[in-house]
Design a protein around this motif. Structure first.
Motif, PDB file in Angstrom:
ATOM      1  N   LYS A   1      15.701  21.046 -29.295  1.00 24.52           N
ATOM      2  CA  LYS A   1      14.866  22.227 -29.098  1.00 24.52           C
ATOM      3  C   LYS A   1      15.726  23.305 -28.452  1.00 24.52           C
ATOM      4  CE  LYS A   1      10.528  23.686 -26.922  1.00 24.52           C
ATOM      5  NZ  LYS A   1       9.421  23.250 -26.022  1.00 24.52           N
ATOM      6  N   ALA A   2      15.844  24.462 -29.115  1.00 30.22           N
ATOM      7  CA  ALA A   2      16.779  25.480 -28.656  1.00 30.22           C
ATOM      8  C   ALA A   2      16.336  26.145 -27.357  1.00 30.22           C
ATOM      9  CB  ALA A   2      16.985  26.541 -29.733  1.00 30.22           C
ATOM     10  N   THR A   3      15.028  26.247 -27.104  1.00 29.64           N
ATOM     11  CA  THR A   3      14.577  26.987 -25.935  1.00 29.64           C
ATOM     12  C   THR A   3      14.867  26.275 -24.618  1.00 29.64           C
ATOM     13  OG1 THR A   3      12.355  26.070 -26.283  1.00 29.64           O
ATOM     14  CG2 THR A   3      12.786  28.300 -27.119  1.00 29.64           C
ATOM     15  N   ASP A   4      14.689  24.961 -24.561  1.00 25.47           N
ATOM     16  CA  ASP A   4      14.933  24.257 -23.294  1.00 25.47           C
ATOM     17  C   ASP A   4      16.026  23.195 -23.399  1.00 25.47           C
ATOM     18  OD1 ASP A   4      13.730  22.165 -24.636  1.00 25.47           O
ATOM     19  OD2 ASP A   4      11.933  22.098 -23.380  1.00 25.47           O
ATOM     20  N   LEU A   5      16.717  23.148 -24.547  1.00 25.33           N
ATOM     21  CA  LEU A   5      17.869  22.272 -24.776  1.00 25.33           C
ATOM     22  C   LEU A   5      17.490  20.794 -24.779  1.00 25.33           C
ATOM     23  CD1 LEU A   5      20.507  23.990 -22.411  1.00 25.33           C
ATOM     24  CD2 LEU A   5      19.495  24.840 -24.532  1.00 25.33           C
ATOM     25  N   SER A   6      16.221  20.476 -24.944  1.00 27.82           N
ATOM     26  CA  SER A   6      15.785  19.079 -24.903  1.00 27.82           C
ATOM     27  C   SER A   6      15.949  18.420 -26.273  1.00 27.82           C
ATOM     28  CB  SER A   6      14.327  18.994 -24.467  1.00 27.82           C
ATOM     29  OG  SER A   6      13.481  19.654 -25.395  1.00 27.82           O
ATOM     30  N   PRO A   7      16.203  17.096 -26.303  1.00 27.37           N
ATOM     31  CA  PRO A   7      16.365  16.401 -27.580  1.00 27.37           C
ATOM     32  C   PRO A   7      15.018  16.207 -28.285  1.00 27.37           C
ATOM     33  CG  PRO A   7      16.521  14.840 -25.770  1.00 27.37           C
ATOM     34  CD  PRO A   7      16.449  16.211 -25.148  1.00 27.37           C
ATOM     35  N   ILE A   8      15.021  16.365 -29.599  1.00 26.12           N
ATOM     36  CA  ILE A   8      13.827  16.097 -30.403  1.00 26.12           C
ATOM     37  C   ILE A   8      13.930  14.723 -31.050  1.00 26.12           C
ATOM     38  CG2 ILE A   8      12.522  16.835 -32.438  1.00 26.12           C
ATOM     39  CD1 ILE A   8      13.299  19.698 -31.791  1.00 26.12           C
ATOM     40  N   GLY A   9      15.125  14.373 -31.510  1.00 26.82           N
ATOM     41  CA  GLY A   9      15.281  13.057 -32.110  1.00 26.82           C
ATOM     42  C   GLY A   9      16.619  12.884 -32.771  1.00 26.82           C
ATOM     43  N   VAL A  10      16.900  11.640 -33.155  1.00 26.21           N
ATOM     44  CA  VAL A  10      18.131  11.270 -33.859  1.00 26.21           C
ATOM     45  C   VAL A  10      17.730  10.516 -35.117  1.00 26.21           C
ATOM     46  CG1 VAL A  10      20.274   9.941 -33.762  1.00 26.21           C
ATOM     47  CG2 VAL A  10      19.465  11.148 -31.727  1.00 26.21           C
ATOM     48  N   VAL A  11      18.347  10.874 -36.243  1.00 28.94           N
ATOM     49  CA  VAL A  11      18.077  10.202 -37.513  1.00 28.94           C
ATOM     50  C   VAL A  11      19.386   9.654 -38.062  1.00 28.94           C
ATOM     51  CG1 VAL A  11      17.175  10.454 -39.854  1.00 28.94           C
ATOM     52  CG2 VAL A  11      16.124  11.728 -37.978  1.00 28.94           C
ATOM     53  N   ASP A  12      19.335   8.449 -38.585  1.00 27.68           N
ATOM     54  CA  ASP A  12      20.517   7.798 -39.159  1.00 27.68           C
ATOM     55  C   ASP A  12      20.420   7.828 -40.682  1.00 27.68           C
ATOM     56  OD1 ASP A  12      22.631   6.238 -39.891  1.00 27.68           O
ATOM     57  OD2 ASP A  12      22.007   4.447 -38.776  1.00 27.68           O
ATOM     58  N   PRO A  13      21.243   8.644 -41.346  1.00 29.73           N
ATOM     59  CA  PRO A  13      21.202   8.695 -42.814  1.00 29.73           C
ATOM     60  C   PRO A  13      21.763   7.447 -43.487  1.00 29.73           C
ATOM     61  CG  PRO A  13      22.194  10.675 -41.886  1.00 29.73           C
ATOM     62  CD  PRO A  13      22.136   9.654 -40.797  1.00 29.73           C
ATOM     63  N   GLY A  14      22.445   6.590 -42.721  1.00 37.71           N
ATOM     64  CA  GLY A  14      23.013   5.371 -43.294  1.00 37.71           C
ATOM     65  C   GLY A  14      24.498   5.266 -43.050  1.00 37.71           C
ATOM     66  N   GLN A  15      24.946   4.064 -42.829  1.00 36.19           N
ATOM     67  CA  GLN A  15      26.352   3.829 -42.553  1.00 36.19           C
ATOM     68  C   GLN A  15      27.214   4.292 -43.723  1.00 36.19           C
ATOM     69  OE1 GLN A  15      27.363   2.758 -39.598  1.00 36.19           O
ATOM     70  NE2 GLN A  15      29.497   3.087 -40.204  1.00 36.19           N
ATOM     71  N   GLY A  16      28.282   5.032 -43.391  1.00 42.94           N
ATOM     72  CA  GLY A  16      29.206   5.493 -44.404  1.00 42.94           C
ATOM     73  C   GLY A  16      28.814   6.785 -45.086  1.00 42.94           C
ATOM     74  N   THR A  17      27.688   7.384 -44.679  1.00 44.88           N
ATOM     75  CA  THR A  17      27.287   8.641 -45.316  1.00 44.88           C
ATOM     76  C   THR A  17      28.106   9.822 -44.810  1.00 44.88           C
ATOM     77  OG1 THR A  17      25.516   8.887 -43.670  1.00 44.88           O
ATOM     78  CG2 THR A  17      24.926   7.906 -45.803  1.00 44.88           C
ATOM     79  N   ASN A  18      28.575   9.761 -43.581  1.00 46.06           N
ATOM     80  CA  ASN A  18      29.437  10.798 -42.983  1.00 46.06           C
ATOM     81  C   ASN A  18      28.854  12.202 -43.123  1.00 46.06           C
ATOM     82  OD1 ASN A  18      31.314   8.830 -42.291  1.00 46.06           O
ATOM     83  ND2 ASN A  18      32.482   9.101 -44.175  1.00 46.06           N
ATOM     84  N   PRO A  19      27.784  12.516 -42.399  1.00 42.87           N
ATOM     85  CA  PRO A  19      27.236  13.880 -42.435  1.00 42.87           C
ATOM     86  C   PRO A  19      28.257  14.876 -41.890  1.00 42.87           C
ATOM     87  CG  PRO A  19      25.728  12.336 -41.366  1.00 42.87           C
ATOM     88  CD  PRO A  19      27.031  11.633 -41.500  1.00 42.87           C
ATOM     89  N   GLN A  20      28.470  15.978 -42.613  1.00 42.79           N
ATOM     90  CA  GLN A  20      29.453  16.964 -42.164  1.00 42.79           C
ATOM     91  C   GLN A  20      28.843  18.366 -42.118  1.00 42.79           C
ATOM     92  OE1 GLN A  20      33.149  16.343 -44.420  1.00 42.79           O
ATOM     93  NE2 GLN A  20      33.725  14.727 -43.024  1.00 42.79           N
ATOM     94  N   GLY A  21      29.156  19.236 -43.071  1.00 39.82           N
ATOM     95  CA  GLY A  21      28.669  20.602 -42.993  1.00 39.82           C
ATOM     96  C   GLY A  21      27.150  20.688 -43.027  1.00 39.82           C
ATOM     97  N   VAL A  22      26.593  21.637 -42.268  1.00 34.25           N
ATOM     98  CA  VAL A  22      25.139  21.820 -42.202  1.00 34.25           C
ATOM     99  C   VAL A  22      24.825  23.304 -42.125  1.00 34.25           C
ATOM    100  CG1 VAL A  22      25.131  21.559 -39.668  1.00 34.25           C
ATOM    101  CG2 VAL A  22      23.014  21.198 -40.958  1.00 34.25           C
ATOM    102  N   ALA A  23      23.684  23.689 -42.719  1.00 34.33           N
ATOM    103  CA  ALA A  23      23.211  25.068 -42.679  1.00 34.33           C
ATOM    104  C   ALA A  23      21.696  25.058 -42.727  1.00 34.33           C
ATOM    105  CB  ALA A  23      23.772  25.874 -43.859  1.00 34.33           C
ATOM    106  N   SER A  24      21.087  26.196 -42.421  1.00 36.15           N
ATOM    107  CA  SER A  24      19.638  26.341 -42.518  1.00 36.15           C
ATOM    108  C   SER A  24      19.310  27.611 -43.283  1.00 36.15           C
ATOM    109  CB  SER A  24      19.004  26.401 -41.125  1.00 36.15           C
ATOM    110  OG  SER A  24      17.618  26.718 -41.223  1.00 36.15           O
ATOM    111  N   ASN A  25      18.241  27.558 -44.063  1.00 36.18           N
ATOM    112  CA  ASN A  25      17.730  28.766 -44.712  1.00 36.18           C
ATOM    113  C   ASN A  25      16.468  29.272 -44.024  1.00 36.18           C
ATOM    114  OD1 ASN A  25      15.886  26.842 -45.501  1.00 36.18           O
ATOM    115  ND2 ASN A  25      16.101  27.181 -47.696  1.00 36.18           N
TER     116      ASN A  25
END
Length: 393
Positions: free
Chosen positions: A352-376
């Motif tokens: 959460k950007a306003t108070d810097l608190s964590p919302i959650g963690v998601v695991d896409p799966g071992q070996g997926t290696n998430p890298q670049g990210v963007a938002s529209n």
């Protein structure tokens, strides 16, 4: 005469009853919404505005207590709720009834990309553009995840930028290169607009006039920052600055200054318009690709921690972590939330950007290696380098 007097008395009694009725009616009309201690005056719409949006609920269901002082703690609560409410109501997610945060990888929308080794993704407001180390640049339609086309020739493509109605890709070569795509043209080969950037260009950003790249030099030293000035003809003019840098990687513009992460030094550097270092902020080990949320800069690092830095001062506000995060790669902001990809741990974390608190963690799966990210502004999109996919969050 007596009849006249009786008539006067009856008239007076009627006036008294009418006055009492009007007074009672006025007392009913004088309340402000549910608050019986607050007048229906010029301030009432403001009271009801913050009541109906949940910023304040009053001291009881029927009392607002309008004359009591407000403490600094109460004011903090009011202002925080104001910001949160404004962000929620103004977001694209609210208008599209997407008031959820994805909790599991099975809820991702996945697009299998036509080329291997995707690296970075950028939104142009309608479509997503993905770079691949093999030289391809893929265009994906955001609404349905459909692949619209693929461009070739962006050798070792890294950071992607949408600016000036064009798409730009930084080339991690020696010397570095800057490639351009016209989204209005049919897929084909990219255009090289500059080929004299510093070695191993990776991060890329636009300041409204010039394009900047962070060039990591592919080693422990030798990094630089290149400033490219668009022109009427190619090649475009390039100025490369080496002083003050060892291994620059991520880069952003906060509306006033360019900021660059130096992975070797563990620092976030604030630059002048000429590329000189104005301020050095020591952050976590091996900082990668940061994002600016309009106030603060979020800097993911290799130890899984995320430094949150106040852009106006360079002060570190927080070093966030939930203890289960892998090596941070890139951060993105959607107007309310910050999402960070963690390539080695194959996780993504949401904050959460306003108070810097964590919302959650998601695991896409071992070996997926998430890298670049963007938002529209509606969804987050990140590449899964391992399986060669683009994930919608």
């Amino acid at each position: 005469m007596n009849s006249f007097r009786r008539g006067r008395r009856v008239f007076a009694a009627c006036l008294l009853v009418a006055g009492s009725f009007l007074a009672g009616g006025m007392s009913l009309m004088a309340v402000c919404g549910p608050f019986t201690d607050t007048a229906n005056d010029a301030f009432c719409p403001f009271v009801l505005g913050i009541f109906y949006t949940g910023i304040t609920t009053g001291t009881t269901p029927t009392t607002y207590d309008p004359s009591s002082p407000v403490t600094r703690l109460q004011m903090a609560a009011f202002l925080s709720r104001t910001v949160d409410t404004a962000l929620r109501k103004a977001s694209l997610r609210a208008s599209h009834r997407q008031n959820w945060t994805t909790r599991d990888a099975t809820a991702f929308g996945l697009t299998t990309l036509p080329a291997a080794a995707p690296q970075f993704v950028e939104s142009d407001g309608e479509d997503l553009w993905i770079s691949h180390t093999g030289g391809a640049v893929t265009r994906v339609h955001a609404s349905d995840g459909r692949v619209l086309g693929s461009w070739s020739g962006a050798s070792n493509g890294q950071g992607v930028l949408s600016a000036m109605g064009r798409i730009f890709v930084a080339g991690m070569s020696n010397p570095g290169r800057l490639y351009q795509i016209d989204p209005g043209s049919a897929p084909g080969a990219v255009t090289t607009v500059a080929s004299t950037l510093g070695q191993a260009s990776r991060g890329i950003v636009f300041d409204g006039q010039r394009i900047w790249t962070a060039n990591n030099g592919q080693g422990n030293t030798g990094g630089s920052v290149s400033i490219i000035t668009p022109g009427a003809s190619i090649p475009w003019s390039v100025t490369t600055v080496t002083s003050g840098f060892t291994v620059p990687e991520g880069i952003l513009y906060d509306g006033s200054n360019i900021w660059v992460t130096d992975t070797n030094a563990g620092t976030l550097l604030k630059l002048s318009s000429s590329g000189a270092v104005l301020q050095t902020v020591t952050v976590q080990s091996t900082p990668r690709h940061p994002v600016y949320d309009g106030v603060n800069i979020w800097v993911p690092a290799s130890n899984g921690r995320i430094s949150v830095v106040r852009a106006a001062t360079g002060a570190i506000l927080s070093t966030a972590s939930d203890g289960s995060l892998g090596s941070g790669f890139q951060a993105a902001f959607d107007g309310q939330r910050v999402l960070v990809t963690h390539e080695d741990g194959s996780t993504i974390s949401v904050w959460k950007a306003t108070d810097l608190s964590p919302i959650g963690v998601v695991d896409p799966g071992q070996g997926t290696n998430p890298q670049g990210v963007a938002s529209n502004g509606l969804s987050f999109w990140f590449v899964l380098s391992g399986p060669g996919q683009l994930a919608r969050f």
